[in-house]
Design an enzyme around this catalytic site. Structure first.
Site, PDB file in Angstrom:
ATOM      1  N   ARG A   2       0.741  -1.136  -0.064  1.00  0.00           N
ATOM      2  CA  ARG A   2       0.006  -0.220   0.113  1.00  0.00           C
ATOM      3  C   ARG A   2       0.824   1.170  -0.028  1.00  0.00           C
ATOM      4  NH1 ARG A   2      -2.979   2.577   4.446  1.00  0.00           N
ATOM      5  NH2 ARG A   2      -4.906   3.463   3.677  1.00  0.00           N
ATOM      6  N   ASN A  80      -7.443   7.937   2.398  1.00  0.00           N
ATOM      7  CA  ASN A  80      -6.980   7.342   3.712  1.00  0.00           C
ATOM      8  C   ASN A  80      -7.994   7.863   4.818  1.00  0.00           C
ATOM      9  OD1 ASN A  80      -5.208   5.617   5.500  1.00  0.00           O
ATOM     10  ND2 ASN A  80      -4.982   7.797   6.413  1.00  0.00           N
ATOM     11  N   GLU A  81      -8.553   7.069   5.668  1.00  0.00           N
ATOM     12  CA  GLU A  81      -9.393   7.480   6.652  1.00  0.00           C
ATOM     13  C   GLU A  81     -10.092   8.557   6.402  1.00  0.00           C
ATOM     14  OE1 GLU A  81      -6.684   7.271  10.027  1.00  0.00           O
ATOM     15  OE2 GLU A  81      -6.024   5.296   9.682  1.00  0.00           O
ATOM     16  N   HIS A 147      -9.123  -0.160   9.693  1.00  0.00           N
ATOM     17  CA  HIS A 147      -8.041   0.084  10.236  1.00  0.00           C
ATOM     18  C   HIS A 147      -7.738  -0.580  11.812  1.00  0.00           C
ATOM     19  CE1 HIS A 147      -6.606   2.920   7.084  1.00  0.00           C
ATOM     20  NE2 HIS A 147      -6.832   1.787   6.490  1.00  0.00           N
ATOM     21  N   TYR A 149      -6.606  -0.438  15.447  1.00  0.00           N
ATOM     22  CA  TYR A 149      -5.868   0.007  16.437  1.00  0.00           C
ATOM     23  C   TYR A 149      -6.399  -0.192  17.991  1.00  0.00           C
ATOM     24  CZ  TYR A 149      -2.819   1.900  12.800  1.00  0.00           C
ATOM     25  OH  TYR A 149      -2.129   1.952  11.404  1.00  0.00           O
ATOM     26  N   GLU A 176      -4.681  -1.452   7.802  1.00  0.00           N
ATOM     27  CA  GLU A 176      -3.655  -0.879   8.719  1.00  0.00           C
ATOM     28  C   GLU A 176      -3.976  -1.792   9.880  1.00  0.00           C
ATOM     29  OE1 GLU A 176      -3.112   3.080   9.485  1.00  0.00           O
ATOM     30  OE2 GLU A 176      -3.336   3.619   7.077  1.00  0.00           O
ATOM     31  N   TRP A 205       0.978  -1.289   9.431  1.00  0.00           N
ATOM     32  CA  TRP A 205       1.395   0.088   9.310  1.00  0.00           C
ATOM     33  C   TRP A 205       2.563   0.339  10.352  1.00  0.00           C
ATOM     34  CZ3 TRP A 205      -0.137   3.979   6.061  1.00  0.00           C
ATOM     35  CH2 TRP A 205       0.474   5.160   6.273  1.00  0.00           C
TER      36      TRP A 205
END
Length: 243
Positions: A2, A80-81, A147, A149, A176, A205
């Site tokens: 990516r 992205n996001e 993603h 986290y 990610e 990431w």
């Protein structure tokens, strides 16, 4: 792989010629596919420096000539996001409109859609609207990206989210994830385990170059593949295998 691009809104614009070089080099190195993403959309609605998906689409149109003919190789990650935690409900229509605009412009590539809430979809906005978003694409050629986290700090949260897409037959990748973050402690072992179990894509990431306050997410030191950080070594051993 990516690859981060910029449309010039927040960082220096990556011109079409450089994108063409990235594609050519990636092919020569033996990659089967690459994901290109506009990073300037990160946290839109909450981060005042971020641009909208509309502005990201304009960039994709601008560099379309070097993407044409690479439909078998390039996945377009629109932005992205593309929403933070403010007004994230608008993400649904904005995403549908961005997909329509790309298709109307003639793009036939697979399109990747990032979740709102800084990519983590704690509100389940992407999860609950994924089917209607898929149906908004006349080519039905989308993949959804979550993603993971701090929101995904337990194995049950990780599996529940992945399984919600798998059970509906909708394509999902973990676009990610990290081993720690400013918003909490992700369960990286569960993320890898369930990605393998449910056979979905997994992207850590990131290689190198993170800002100092999240420098622990660099996978190598000083861009040197022979000098992995603890995070990079963990990923290499646990997600890829020592090979």
């Amino acid at each position: 792989m990516r690859v981060v691009l910029s449309n010039g809104y927040r960082w220096t614009k990556i011109p079409a010629s450089e994108v063409a070089n990235i594609i050519s080099l990636s092919r020569s190195l033996g990659f089967k596919a690459i994901i290109l993403e506009v990073h300037d959309t990160t946290g839109y609605g909450e981060d005042g420096a971020a641009c909208s998906l509309v502005q990201a689409v304009e960039y994709w149109k601008e560099i379309k000539s070097v993407l044409d003919g690479n439909e078998d190789f390039v996945i377009i990650n629109i932005g992205n996001e593309p929403y933070g935690n403010n007004n994230y409900q608008n993400w649904v229509n904005d995403t549908k409109n961005a997909i329509k605009a790309l298709r109307d412009a003639g793009f036939k590539h697979t399109i990747m859609v990032d979740a709102p809430n800084w990519g983590q979809d704690w509100s389940n906005t992407m999860r609950d609207n994924a089917q209607s978003i898929m149906e908004a694409d006349p080519l039905r050629n989308l993949v959804f990206s979550i993603h993971m986290y701090g929101v995904y700090n337990t194995a049950s949260k990780v599996e529940e989210y992945i399984k919600s897409f798998v059970d509906k037959g909708l394509p999902l990748v973990i676009g990610e994830f990290g081993h720690q973050h400013t918003d909490g402690d992700p369960d990286e072992e569960a993320i890898v385990r369930y990605a393998k179990q449910y056979k979905i894509g997994l992207f850590s990431w990131s290689w190198c170059g993170n800002s100092s306050y999240v420098g622990y997410l660099d996978m190598v030191n000083n861009w040197d593949p022979n000098n992995p950080t603890p995070w990079g070594q963990w990923y290499k051993t646990n997600a890829i295998g020592t090979k």
